[in-house]
Enzyme design. Sequence first.
Site, PDB file in Angstrom:
ATOM      1  N   SER A   1       0.782  -1.301  -0.168  1.00  0.00           N
ATOM      2  CA  SER A   1       0.011  -0.155   0.144  1.00  0.00           C
ATOM      3  C   SER A   1       0.818   1.316   0.055  1.00  0.00           C
ATOM      4  O   SER A   1       2.032   1.297   0.381  1.00  0.00           O
ATOM      5  CB  SER A   1      -0.744   0.036   1.175  1.00  0.00           C
ATOM      6  OG  SER A   1      -1.467   1.093   1.263  1.00  0.00           O
TER       7      SER A   1
ATOM      8  N   TYR B   1      -1.273  -0.050  10.517  1.00  0.00           N
ATOM      9  CA  TYR B   1      -1.334  -1.104   9.276  1.00  0.00           C
ATOM     10  C   TYR B   1      -0.218  -0.386   8.185  1.00  0.00           C
ATOM     11  O   TYR B   1       0.655  -1.057   7.485  1.00  0.00           O
ATOM     12  CB  TYR B   1      -2.576  -0.064   8.371  1.00  0.00           C
ATOM     13  CG  TYR B   1      -2.896  -0.466   7.155  1.00  0.00           C
ATOM     14  CD1 TYR B   1      -3.453  -1.786   6.853  1.00  0.00           C
ATOM     15  CD2 TYR B   1      -2.779   0.105   6.055  1.00  0.00           C
ATOM     16  CE1 TYR B   1      -3.666  -2.286   5.379  1.00  0.00           C
ATOM     17  CE2 TYR B   1      -3.115  -0.068   4.605  1.00  0.00           C
ATOM     18  CZ  TYR B   1      -3.300  -1.274   4.311  1.00  0.00           C
ATOM     19  OH  TYR B   1      -3.707  -1.643   3.000  1.00  0.00           O
TER      20      TYR B   1
END
Length: 254
Positions: A144, A157
């Site tokens: 990501s 995350y």
Amino acid sequence: MNNNRWDLNGKKALVTGATKGIGLQIARELLSLGADLFITARNEGDIKKTIAEMGGSRVMGLATDVSDASSREKLLEKVSREWKDLDILVNNAGKNIRKKTPDYSPGEYDEIMETNLRSAFELCRLFYPMLKTSGNSSIVNVSSVAGSTAVRTGAVYGMTKAAMDQLTRYLAVEWAADGIRVNGVAPWYIRTPLAEAVLKNREYLEEVLSRTPLGRTGEPEEVSAAVAFLCMPASSYITGQTLFIDGGFSVYGF
């Protein structure tokens, strides 16, 4: 020109988190290009539904919690009974709990770390012998943009994705001599049901688009196409890279 560089005929691919969103589209893409598939997700009903939707003849699956060691071992046992080697491993399974850093519980921290990072690390290790036997295999880690910059997804995350990018680099060097290429993709906001839950906030969506040079969110097909390319013979001299699929977000200065 050898057009076989641009297909995956005869390749055997394992995709985690393959029944929804980006993972589902990756599975569809690889199948459409000729690969045989083994898909995983936590829900057995979703696995059966996805296999039926895809036709089933070249698709197998197993309900797997990739954050659990015994479940990962069962996955290895099942795949190795079906195939002697493995050409493609896509580590896509992941999750997030969006919170401010002081608000995470130890259990939530562990849950995100185990699902996003340790699962990818352990699956790479478990399937290493099968990938090596292939002699010409590819691992693609779905990372990501949160691994390289702050994007309000939560620190934990972002930490998992940054570590995944580093794992990609290390394995690419360590396993190159074994004929295993290791790359990653790093999406920005992609139009999936999970992202829609956040992007339905119009003010937030407008802010996202204002930081995206192409002026829109991405589509799952735009991620799956990049993953497929990184698995093809056409990308045979690419390893250790994380490709940003972000409409220019990661390079947008002022």
